[in-house]
Design an enzyme around this catalytic site. Sequence first.
Site, PDB file in Angstrom:
ATOM      1  CG  ASP A 245       6.773  -9.493  -2.043  1.00  0.00           C
ATOM      2  OD1 ASP A 245       6.310 -10.559  -2.494  1.00  0.00           O
ATOM      3  OD2 ASP A 245       7.707  -8.871  -2.602  1.00  0.00           O
TER       4      ASP A 245
ATOM      5  NE  ARG B  43       4.555  -3.244 -10.820  1.00  0.00           N
ATOM      6  CZ  ARG B  43       4.937  -2.125 -10.234  1.00  0.00           C
ATOM      7  NH1 ARG B  43       4.592  -0.963 -10.740  1.00  0.00           N
ATOM      8  NH2 ARG B  43       5.652  -2.149  -9.136  1.00  0.00           N
TER       9      ARG B  43
ATOM     10  CB  THR C 226       8.270  -3.537 -19.567  1.00  0.00           C
ATOM     11  OG1 THR C 226       7.299  -4.463 -19.073  1.00  0.00           O
ATOM     12  CG2 THR C 226       9.271  -4.276 -20.424  1.00  0.00           C
TER      13      THR C 226
ATOM     14  CG  ASP D  45       5.409  -6.304  -3.720  1.00  0.00           C
ATOM     15  OD1 ASP D  45       4.359  -6.905  -3.398  1.00  0.00           O
ATOM     16  OD2 ASP D  45       5.896  -6.370  -4.853  1.00  0.00           O
TER      17      ASP D  45
HETATM   18  N1  URA Z   1       2.633  -2.298  -6.193  1.00  0.00           N
HETATM   19  C1  URA Z   1       2.964  -2.424  -4.883  1.00  0.00           C
HETATM   20  O1  URA Z   1       2.734  -3.465  -4.267  1.00  0.00           O
HETATM   21  N2  URA Z   1       3.580  -1.380  -4.287  1.00  0.00           N
HETATM   22  C2  URA Z   1       3.845  -0.230  -4.905  1.00  0.00           C
HETATM   23  O2  URA Z   1       4.397   0.693  -4.292  1.00  0.00           O
HETATM   24  C3  URA Z   1       3.478  -0.118  -6.266  1.00  0.00           C
HETATM   25  C4  URA Z   1       2.878  -1.170  -6.885  1.00  0.00           C
END
Ligand code: URA
Length: 194
Positions: A188, A89, A93, A185
């Site tokens: 992560d 991602r 953007t 995330d």
């Molecule tokens: N991706 C993630 O890892 N966490 C989010 O909150 C949104 C997208």
Amino acid sequence: MTIIRDKSTGTKVFREVANEIAELMVYEITRDLPLADVEIDTPMGKTVQKQLAGKKLAVVPILRAGLGMVDGVLQLIPAAKVGHIGMYRDEETLEPHEYFVKLPPDIDQRDLFIVDPMLATGGSANMAIDALKKRGAKNMRLVVLVAAPEGVRAVQEEHPDVDIYAASLDERLTDNGYIFPGLGDAGDRLFGTK
Ligand code: URA
């Protein structure tokens, strides 16, 4: 879900619990798979019972966070093949980009479970579904741990034929594309990369 949402949960436990939730979800996801009669002998005699109707299955994690659900799914459907779709991602953007696709060759004959812990904007999920359909896939379900209403709407609009299974439907997306309250995330937290 409480454990993986908690920011004090470390990588090891996060990984274990994410897989455990995915495993529990498989009960629901496979509930309507077609069954066939099979005759067997119990120690007491003959009986006709049910078994999966030989339907071929595949799990397709969206890299990288989707990897965090694969082992859990395979606990219950160990014979499933595993395909991979790599998406990243763009942090500015929020647009998804495809960088890797490797699938079982008979993808058109399999029921697919696409797995990704977070359904946020729906961009990656829609792109993954497009990539699978382009390669002949017909039947697929999207399995996520946390969904934002915006992501659910986006996938339902673009792919109304794809059922979505979510362990939790959260409140909303934040301005920078994270799910609130969410769990941060997922990649992560799964891989300890923060
Ligand atoms: N991706 C993630 O890892 N966490 C989010 O909150 C949104 C997208």
